[in-house]
Design a protein around this motif. Structure first.
Motif, mmCIF file in Angstrom:
data_model
loop_
_atom_site.group_PDB
_atom_site.id
_atom_site.type_symbol
_atom_site.label_atom_id
_atom_site.label_comp_id
_atom_site.label_asym_id
_atom_site.label_seq_id
_atom_site.Cartn_x
_atom_site.Cartn_y
_atom_site.Cartn_z
ATOM 1 N N GLU A 165 -113.604 55.558 30.049
ATOM 2 C CA GLU A 165 -112.593 54.488 30.100
ATOM 3 C C GLU A 165 -113.008 53.401 28.836
ATOM 4 O OE1 GLU A 165 -112.208 52.364 33.963
ATOM 5 O OE2 GLU A 165 -113.143 54.217 34.667
ATOM 6 N N GLY A 166 -111.969 52.761 28.387
ATOM 7 C CA GLY A 166 -112.147 51.809 27.267
ATOM 8 C C GLY A 166 -112.163 52.385 25.934
ATOM 9 N N ASP A 167 -112.069 53.956 25.887
ATOM 10 C CA ASP A 167 -111.942 54.391 24.517
ATOM 11 C C ASP A 167 -110.950 54.702 24.026
ATOM 12 O OD1 ASP A 167 -114.812 54.531 24.226
ATOM 13 O OD2 ASP A 167 -114.990 56.666 24.914
ATOM 14 N N ALA A 168 -109.686 54.596 24.676
ATOM 15 C CA ALA A 168 -108.241 54.810 24.472
ATOM 16 C C ALA A 168 -107.712 54.016 23.345
ATOM 17 C CB ALA A 168 -107.478 54.960 25.554
ATOM 18 N N GLY A 169 -107.564 54.278 22.145
ATOM 19 C CA GLY A 169 -106.826 53.686 21.183
ATOM 20 C C GLY A 169 -107.836 52.765 20.031
ATOM 21 N N VAL A 170 -109.083 53.194 20.570
ATOM 22 C CA VAL A 170 -110.083 52.466 19.426
ATOM 23 C C VAL A 170 -110.521 53.263 18.463
ATOM 24 C CG1 VAL A 170 -112.118 51.337 19.394
ATOM 25 C CG2 VAL A 170 -110.835 51.069 21.462
ATOM 26 N N PRO A 171 -110.027 53.125 17.110
ATOM 27 C CA PRO A 171 -110.530 54.238 15.986
ATOM 28 C C PRO A 171 -111.999 54.123 15.841
ATOM 29 C CG PRO A 171 -109.466 52.104 15.143
ATOM 30 C CD PRO A 171 -109.510 52.040 16.734
ATOM 31 N N PRO A 172 -112.680 55.081 15.538
ATOM 32 C CA PRO A 172 -113.996 54.971 15.243
ATOM 33 C C PRO A 172 -114.522 54.134 14.114
ATOM 34 C CG PRO A 172 -113.076 56.997 14.486
ATOM 35 C CD PRO A 172 -112.079 56.375 15.158
ATOM 36 N N LYS A 173 -115.616 53.577 14.060
ATOM 37 C CA LYS A 173 -116.068 52.603 13.028
ATOM 38 C C LYS A 173 -116.391 53.408 11.663
ATOM 39 C CE LYS A 173 -118.172 49.193 15.871
ATOM 40 N NZ LYS A 173 -119.306 48.427 16.022
ATOM 41 N N LYS A 174 -116.049 53.103 10.420
ATOM 42 C CA LYS A 174 -116.310 53.498 9.494
ATOM 43 C C LYS A 174 -117.749 53.387 8.853
ATOM 44 C CE LYS A 174 -111.642 52.927 7.355
ATOM 45 N NZ LYS A 174 -111.050 52.285 6.212
ATOM 46 N N VAL A 175 -118.463 54.219 8.331
ATOM 47 C CA VAL A 175 -119.608 54.179 7.917
ATOM 48 C C VAL A 175 -119.572 53.322 6.778
ATOM 49 C CG1 VAL A 175 -121.519 55.491 6.890
ATOM 50 C CG2 VAL A 175 -120.294 56.570 8.750
ATOM 51 N N LYS A 176 -120.427 52.464 6.432
ATOM 52 C CA LYS A 176 -120.516 51.730 5.303
ATOM 53 C C LYS A 176 -121.331 52.410 4.477
ATOM 54 C CE LYS A 176 -121.712 46.847 3.759
ATOM 55 N NZ LYS A 176 -122.130 45.821 3.965
ATOM 56 N N TYR A 177 -121.009 52.490 2.898
ATOM 57 C CA TYR A 177 -121.960 53.288 1.877
ATOM 58 C C TYR A 177 -122.268 52.000 1.082
ATOM 59 C CZ TYR A 177 -123.317 55.839 -1.845
ATOM 60 O OH TYR A 177 -124.328 56.377 -3.259
ATOM 61 N N VAL A 178 -123.659 51.754 0.798
ATOM 62 C CA VAL A 178 -124.254 50.985 -0.097
ATOM 63 C C VAL A 178 -124.584 51.409 -1.332
ATOM 64 C CG1 VAL A 178 -126.043 49.199 -0.337
ATOM 65 C CG2 VAL A 178 -124.970 49.608 1.903
ATOM 66 N N CYS A 179 -124.139 51.066 -2.572
ATOM 67 C CA CYS A 179 -124.588 51.562 -3.839
ATOM 68 C C CYS A 179 -125.676 51.040 -4.162
ATOM 69 C CB CYS A 179 -123.387 51.011 -5.075
ATOM 70 S SG CYS A 179 -121.880 51.772 -4.606
ATOM 71 N N LYS A 180 -126.717 51.777 -4.847
ATOM 72 C CA LYS A 180 -128.056 51.564 -5.130
ATOM 73 C C LYS A 180 -128.351 51.534 -6.791
ATOM 74 C CE LYS A 180 -129.874 52.609 -0.797
ATOM 75 N NZ LYS A 180 -130.895 53.377 0.023
ATOM 76 N N PHE A 181 -129.173 50.874 -7.246
ATOM 77 C CA PHE A 181 -129.368 50.825 -8.644
ATOM 78 C C PHE A 181 -130.045 52.178 -9.233
ATOM 79 C CE2 PHE A 181 -132.015 50.235 -12.252
ATOM 80 C CZ PHE A 181 -131.015 49.724 -13.397
ATOM 81 N N LYS A 182 -129.383 52.766 -10.202
ATOM 82 C CA LYS A 182 -129.853 53.982 -10.902
ATOM 83 C C LYS A 182 -130.419 53.617 -12.223
ATOM 84 C CE LYS A 182 -126.538 56.920 -8.514
ATOM 85 N NZ LYS A 182 -126.116 56.208 -7.360
ATOM 86 N N SER A 183 -131.386 53.972 -12.707
ATOM 87 C CA SER A 183 -132.379 53.799 -13.718
ATOM 88 C C SER A 183 -131.699 54.329 -14.825
ATOM 89 C CB SER A 183 -133.844 54.189 -13.745
ATOM 90 O OG SER A 183 -133.661 55.485 -13.722
#
Length: 91
Positions: free
Chosen positions: A3-21
């Motif tokens: 119940e309550g899941d109808a029509g609710v899209p799944p949350k997107k996974v947030k990707y965080v960029c990190k510094f590369k030497s």
């Protein structure tokens, strides 16, 4: 479906960029930040800036910014100051 899941899209996974030497080879005035891996430090401007959204593209944007261009030009005129501050390369 529960119940309550109808029509609710799944949350997107947030990707965080990190510094590369390896970015320092292309942008010698950029180094890792003391804040965290989602920031970079510009030696010319002496600021930390966020790279978590666009990563290397955020670095490109900073290097092309008016503030950075002015700071880099000012440092080119003062080579003795660059040596004193340890800034051997200016973007």
């Amino acid at each position: 479906m529960a119940e309550g899941d109808a029509g609710v899209p799944p949350k997107k996974v947030k990707y965080v960029c990190k510094f590369k030497s390896c970015w320092t080879e292309e942008f010698p005035c950029i180094s890792n930040s003391h804040l965290d891996n989602s920031h970079a430090f510009c030696k010319a401007c002496r600021i930390d800036f966020n790279i978590e959204h666009d990563g290397k593209n955020d670095v490109r944007k900073h290097v092309k910014s008016q503030k950075h261009v002015r700071s880099a030009e000012a440092q080119k005129g003062t080579p003795w100051l660059n040596l004193a501050l340890g800034l051997l390369h200016v973007c």
